[in-house]
Design an enzyme around this catalytic site. Structure first.
Site, short mmCIF file in Angstrom:
data_model
loop_
_atom_site.label_atom_id
_atom_site.label_comp_id
_atom_site.label_asym_id
_atom_site.label_seq_id
_atom_site.Cartn_x
_atom_site.Cartn_y
_atom_site.Cartn_z
N LYS A 99 0.86 -1.18 0.00
CA LYS A 99 0.00 0.00 0.00
C LYS A 99 0.90 1.23 0.00
CE LYS A 99 -3.92 2.15 2.32
NZ LYS A 99 -3.40 3.53 2.22
N ASP A 102 1.92 5.35 -0.15
CA ASP A 102 1.50 6.55 0.55
C ASP A 102 1.71 7.75 -0.38
OD1 ASP A 102 0.58 8.13 2.59
OD2 ASP A 102 2.41 8.08 3.78
N GLU A 140 2.92 1.04 5.36
CA GLU A 140 1.58 1.41 5.82
C GLU A 140 0.64 0.22 5.85
OE1 GLU A 140 -2.00 4.51 4.55
OE2 GLU A 140 0.02 4.80 3.79
#
Length: 327
Positions: free
Chosen positions: A38, A40, A176
């Site tokens: 994931k 950012d 994350e």
């Protein structure tokens, strides 16, 4: 593999609303899922056609001018036409994507630090391939992106290992979280259960409903009062008072001045402590916030400001619902 050569040309879509991941309490299990990091950053949809490039936000706003280095790199790809779903990022000194660094790069024009990470291919050389399975779309995308030598372009690799193991590894590196995707499904716009996100760190968007003036600096903010919209009403979720640099504290204060209001925008009355010192503003700005957890009454704990999000209207900021993953 998607048979491109046997298909009649499809019209080039002006914009394809993005597929959005649903928050899950744990990664899904099974061989029909793959897992990606994931990132950012800012979600962007890259449109390449007739030697030109457009970069659109997740709501379809043209941000090409904000990412000139990425547009130039994408223009060099060996394709006649393509639509690539991806993310604009900047990495920190550890090699991790950082929204804070991305905001700084956009504000200062540090185009050389920006990277476009592609994770899905929706259209290629005259053919709309959204109906094909994810794994085939990714194979085509990898072939397109790995032919490029640009430092600004990268392919989002996936892992077919057990999701829980991938998430544990991601968390150990300070990432994350991960996005889990069904390998056999077409691309579907909107939020669905075929893309699931599992987080190591809690990061979400919140609406700014007020601010506190800095106690140590003139014309700077010291904290923000935050909320989310629930059934059209702004619900208070707490304050954030860390994560601001001197520059961002002053820049935020300046942005707040035209939005100042006489009354609280929150739907329910705040306690004396919650409203003490707050300057109310119209709920139009969206902040990305990292936090450890929520209290029993859903207030944020250990919140830190990461940056303003300019790609999402405040009215779209709701408390995310978590999908229970079957064991």
């Amino acid at each position: 593999m998607v048979a491109l050569s046997t298909r009649k040309p499809d019209p080039v879509p002006a914009f394809i609303p993005p597929c959005l991941a649903t928050l899950a309490d744990a990664p899904p299990r099974g061989d029909d899922w793959v897992h990606e990091i994931k990132f950012d950053g800012y979600r962007l949809q890259a449109h390449i056609a007739d030697g030109s490039v457009k970069l659109l936000t997740r709501t379809g706003i043209d941000w090409t001018a904000r990412f000139p280095s990425l547009a130039k790199a994408l223009k060099s790809l060996k394709v006649k036409s393509a639509i690539i779903d991806g993310e604009a990022v900047v990495e920190d000194e550890r090699g991790l994507t950082s929204f804070v660094k991305l905001v700084e790069a956009l504000e200062t024009g540090q185009w050389s630090e920006m990277i476009f990470i592609g994770f899905d291919l929706l259209y290629l050389d005259g053919v709309n391939i959204t109906s094909g399975p994810l794994i085939e779309r990714k194979d085509l995308l990898k072939a397109v992106l790995t032919r490029s030598r640009s430092k600004h372009l990268r392919y989002s690799e996936h892992m077919a290992s057990e999701g829980a193991t991938v998430l544990k590894e991601a968390c150990s590196f300070g990432l994350e979280g991960i996005i889990s995707k069904r390998t056999d499904r077409p691309y579907r716009s909107g939020r669905n259960s075929e893309w699931l996100k599992s987080k190591c760190l809690q990061t979400d968007e919140f609406v700014i409903g007020g601010y506190l003036v800095s106690s140590v600096e003139d014309k700077a903010i010291g904290a923000l009062a935050l909320g989310t919209f629930e059934q059209g009403k702004l619900v208070y979720v707490g304050r954030v008072g860390t994560g601001f640099t001197h520059d961002t504290a002053r820049a935020l204060w300046k942005k707040m001045q035209p939005l100042k209001g006489a009354a609280s925008p929150f739907s329910a009355p705040l306690t004396a402590v919650q409203r003490r010192g707050v300057v109310w503003v119209e709920p139009k700005l969206v902040a990305q916030i990292a936090y450890s957890t929520r209290t029993g009454d859903l207030l944020l704990r250990h919140a830190a400001f990461k940056g303003l999000r300019e790609d999402k209207p405040a009215s779209d900021v709701h408390r995310p619902k978590t999908r229970k993953t079957k064991s």
